[in-house]
Design a protein around this motif. Sequence first.
Motif, PDB file in Angstrom:
ATOM      1  N   LEU A   1       8.645   1.487  13.944  1.00  0.00           N
ATOM      2  CA  LEU A   1       8.792   2.661  13.080  1.00  0.00           C
ATOM      3  C   LEU A   1       7.703   3.680  13.402  1.00  0.00           C
ATOM      4  O   LEU A   1       6.554   3.296  13.643  1.00  0.00           O
ATOM      5  CB  LEU A   1       8.677   2.219  11.617  1.00  0.00           C
ATOM      6  CG  LEU A   1       8.942   3.272  10.535  1.00  0.00           C
ATOM      7  CD1 LEU A   1      10.384   3.738  10.567  1.00  0.00           C
ATOM      8  CD2 LEU A   1       8.613   2.704   9.154  1.00  0.00           C
ATOM      9  N   HIS A   2       8.080   4.961  13.464  1.00  0.00           N
ATOM     10  CA  HIS A   2       7.100   6.029  13.668  1.00  0.00           C
ATOM     11  C   HIS A   2       7.243   7.018  12.524  1.00  0.00           C
ATOM     12  O   HIS A   2       8.353   7.290  12.099  1.00  0.00           O
ATOM     13  CB  HIS A   2       7.374   6.774  14.982  1.00  0.00           C
ATOM     14  CG  HIS A   2       7.644   5.866  16.151  1.00  0.00           C
ATOM     15  ND1 HIS A   2       8.677   6.053  17.026  1.00  0.00           N
ATOM     16  CD2 HIS A   2       7.012   4.739  16.560  1.00  0.00           C
ATOM     17  CE1 HIS A   2       8.673   5.103  17.940  1.00  0.00           C
ATOM     18  NE2 HIS A   2       7.682   4.287  17.682  1.00  0.00           N
ATOM     19  N   GLU A   3       6.110   7.570  12.071  1.00  0.00           N
ATOM     20  CA  GLU A   3       6.249   8.574  11.026  1.00  0.00           C
ATOM     21  C   GLU A   3       5.064   9.531  10.992  1.00  0.00           C
ATOM     22  O   GLU A   3       3.920   9.146  11.197  1.00  0.00           O
ATOM     23  CB  GLU A   3       6.449   7.892   9.664  1.00  0.00           C
ATOM     24  CG  GLU A   3       5.213   7.602   8.866  1.00  0.00           C
ATOM     25  CD  GLU A   3       5.517   7.018   7.476  1.00  0.00           C
ATOM     26  OE1 GLU A   3       5.579   5.786   7.356  1.00  0.00           O
ATOM     27  OE2 GLU A   3       5.641   7.795   6.520  1.00  0.00           O
ATOM     28  N   HIS A   4       5.375  10.819  10.798  1.00  0.00           N
ATOM     29  CA  HIS A   4       4.342  11.753  10.365  1.00  0.00           C
ATOM     30  C   HIS A   4       4.838  12.408   9.094  1.00  0.00           C
ATOM     31  O   HIS A   4       5.906  12.047   8.594  1.00  0.00           O
ATOM     32  CB  HIS A   4       3.899  12.705  11.485  1.00  0.00           C
ATOM     33  CG  HIS A   4       4.894  13.722  11.967  1.00  0.00           C
ATOM     34  ND1 HIS A   4       5.549  14.597  11.132  1.00  0.00           N
ATOM     35  CD2 HIS A   4       5.319  14.027  13.218  1.00  0.00           C
ATOM     36  CE1 HIS A   4       6.320  15.398  11.850  1.00  0.00           C
ATOM     37  NE2 HIS A   4       6.220  15.060  13.128  1.00  0.00           N
ATOM     38  N   THR A  21       6.356  14.930   8.077  1.00  0.00           N
ATOM     39  CA  THR A  21       7.687  15.510   7.905  1.00  0.00           C
ATOM     40  C   THR A  21       8.714  15.015   8.929  1.00  0.00           C
ATOM     41  O   THR A  21       9.680  15.715   9.229  1.00  0.00           O
ATOM     42  CB  THR A  21       7.606  17.053   7.949  1.00  0.00           C
ATOM     43  OG1 THR A  21       6.870  17.431   9.121  1.00  0.00           O
ATOM     44  CG2 THR A  21       6.911  17.596   6.723  1.00  0.00           C
ATOM     45  N   ALA A  22       8.503  13.825   9.478  1.00  0.00           N
ATOM     46  CA  ALA A  22       9.515  13.231  10.357  1.00  0.00           C
ATOM     47  C   ALA A  22       9.314  11.723  10.424  1.00  0.00           C
ATOM     48  O   ALA A  22       8.199  11.228  10.245  1.00  0.00           O
ATOM     49  CB  ALA A  22       9.422  13.808  11.764  1.00  0.00           C
ATOM     50  N   ALA A  23      10.418  11.009  10.671  1.00  0.00           N
ATOM     51  CA  ALA A  23      10.335   9.566  10.877  1.00  0.00           C
ATOM     52  C   ALA A  23      11.314   9.166  11.962  1.00  0.00           C
ATOM     53  O   ALA A  23      12.363   9.799  12.115  1.00  0.00           O
ATOM     54  CB  ALA A  23      10.656   8.814   9.585  1.00  0.00           C
ATOM     55  N   GLN A  24      10.960   8.142  12.721  1.00  0.00           N
ATOM     56  CA  GLN A  24      11.868   7.604  13.733  1.00  0.00           C
ATOM     57  C   GLN A  24      11.800   6.085  13.698  1.00  0.00           C
ATOM     58  O   GLN A  24      10.716   5.509  13.631  1.00  0.00           O
ATOM     59  CB  GLN A  24      11.477   8.103  15.133  1.00  0.00           C
ATOM     60  CG  GLN A  24      12.257   7.415  16.269  1.00  0.00           C
ATOM     61  CD  GLN A  24      12.059   8.077  17.626  1.00  0.00           C
ATOM     62  OE1 GLN A  24      12.866   8.860  18.073  1.00  0.00           O
ATOM     63  NE2 GLN A  24      10.955   7.744  18.290  1.00  0.00           N
ATOM     64  N   SER A  76      16.099   9.404  14.373  1.00  0.00           N
ATOM     65  CA  SER A  76      14.980  10.101  13.749  1.00  0.00           C
ATOM     66  C   SER A  76      15.514  11.145  12.797  1.00  0.00           C
ATOM     67  O   SER A  76      16.640  11.625  12.948  1.00  0.00           O
ATOM     68  CB  SER A  76      14.091  10.749  14.806  1.00  0.00           C
ATOM     69  OG  SER A  76      14.818  11.729  15.511  1.00  0.00           O
ATOM     70  N   ALA A  77      14.696  11.496  11.811  1.00  0.00           N
ATOM     71  CA  ALA A  77      15.116  12.488  10.829  1.00  0.00           C
ATOM     72  C   ALA A  77      13.901  13.259  10.333  1.00  0.00           C
ATOM     73  O   ALA A  77      12.845  12.677  10.128  1.00  0.00           O
ATOM     74  CB  ALA A  77      15.809  11.810   9.650  1.00  0.00           C
ATOM     75  N   PRO A  78      14.068  14.577  10.159  1.00  0.00           N
ATOM     76  CA  PRO A  78      13.039  15.325   9.429  1.00  0.00           C
ATOM     77  C   PRO A  78      13.059  14.855   7.982  1.00  0.00           C
ATOM     78  O   PRO A  78      14.107  14.405   7.494  1.00  0.00           O
ATOM     79  CB  PRO A  78      13.516  16.776   9.535  1.00  0.00           C
ATOM     80  CG  PRO A  78      14.571  16.774  10.590  1.00  0.00           C
ATOM     81  CD  PRO A  78      15.193  15.426  10.552  1.00  0.00           C
TER      82      PRO A  78
END
Lengths: 472, 156
Positions: A237-240, A242-245, A268-270
């Motif tokens: 899982l990746h996330e900042h 305002t986005a995640a993948q 991924s999604a904003p």
Amino acid sequence: MVPAEQGGGVMRADLLADPVAGLDEALAAVDAVDRVLVAGLLRPQPAQAEDLAALADAVAGSPLASVVAEATEKAAAGAAGEDHFVALAAARTALLGSAHDALMARVGEATGRPVAETIAAEPAEAQAVNLLVAARSWLCDLARAGWRGIDHDVVSGAAQVVSAMLPDPALRRLATVLDGFAAELAASCPGASLDRVPARRWADLWSRALLLTLPGAAAVPATETLTGRLLPLGVDLHEHATAAQAQVHAVFEPADGGAPRLVRAAVSAPKPDTVVGAGIWQLLRPHLSLLTAVSEGRSMDLVDMPATPEGDLVWSDEHARPGEPADALATARVVLPTATAAPTAPLDRHPARIAVPVFLEGYEVQRDDDTLTFTVAGHPLPVDTDRVPVAGPLTPDAVATSRACLGLLRWDAGSFHVQPLAVETTVRKKAVTVHAGAWAGGTTDKAGVKAEKAAADAVAVLRERAGRLLRK
Amino acid sequence: MVPPARPRKLAKVPFVELADGRLQGVVSSGSDIERVYVSSVAAGTYAFACSTNNNRPCGGARGGFCNHILALVREAVLQYGAERVARYLRVEIVDAEPSEQTIASTMMSARPPQADSAAAASVFSRFLRHLAYLELAPTTLPVPEMQWFPPSRAVA
């Protein structure tokens, strides 16, 4: 075929700790660029001119030599234009690309998995050029200001560009990295009062984004379709803000009986910054049925699924249906050692991109305060438990008491380490497997259900507000 | 790396952020479902402003912080942690831990000036921009750049 004595999942952990020839020299030249960007290039000092000369020297034997020599000269004189900044980013990227290749060769020796051929860059179709120009101009402003010189005025210049780019799928990659980068810079303003500048990280994001502003530079289009059985290994899982993948690592067994291959599938999604942790899965789940298969411990049957030469499936649910139950640890034991890895596209070669599925067992665990280390065949391999998301049931405690681990081999800050995706451990005298991505497809776990509901409520409130306010 | 925000209930304060040198956000009106207040406090000077989305000044924000601004401080502490909020606003707290109360009272005892309403439009447009993230379609094309943004177990 992989020779039997090297396969079978036995990892040569000793090789991972050995020095890699030329790596320190390449990284020293990268550090030189990174120092230049800390102070900025508006009024370069003699120390920066020296660092720029070191960069030019490092690539003097490469096809970039003359372009970079000119760029570093102009930059040292405080007269760098946009093309010169792009050349600096390209030189830095080339150095890290060579570091990537050397590290991957070492990973190949340690895992016994052959290193795949490289793939040639293919020019892709041009994108909306105006937005790319605007993004490049912002990135060049950053380079002039330097990380020590950033303030809210400089940083906020990204907002409009990002908003205009996000709706266009062709620009999503650049928009996503700019958005995360700008948010991080904004949280660090003013740069003059920062205790510590994450120089390598910000220069990575800066050069990455700058190269993405060249139309089609980093595009890797799907060139084939895959038909066969997909055996999931785990979810990264990746996330900042305002986005995640979510990226699923898996082994693909072609229906025509060819050799099994390592592949990935991502969604991924904003997102609004208030949707975090386990709340993220519900944004991603509806677009990747594979996440449900992961949670249910199933394989999937693919028919004509598009794929890139890098081994990335471009997922669409219509090309996949649920298959038989498949245990990830069994896949890791039996199929993973024989799977071949896809090559990495030229501009994607970077040590931060290294994420190689590995299976470990028979190790000893050392725990000191917050750090975990596996001792594999007498050699220490640090475990990155911070990268295990809170959005799942896998915890550092479960990793610490594990006896088998399926993870991703990564390289960061000068050494290899392993990021656990799933472990075999004992709970109340019973052997269990705990997966980091177990909640991806849905969960009945109390904490998971609570987090999902909180995120659903947050989204509902924002939608209600948007409904009333956005139309006006 | 910036630690991820912490989840919080959004009903009263749908939007809060530390940006543009201000703590700023949007507070839902308790009485009128169509109305929101746009509130902000500047870092360093603590100059404050509060007005409705229709540009009417908030009656409570004459001479000092109104309840909307206090709600903003409370939710910011929930979302980002007291330490980060205090650091961003440059609030130096003597002899106490940063908290919602100590941050608010330290700023109020500095007798902050009232800011003009210039910020309101940009705060509101940043809120609308934030809402627009809900309307963007997910994609299954790989985004390799997200490798630079791993999750973290660290909390704000």
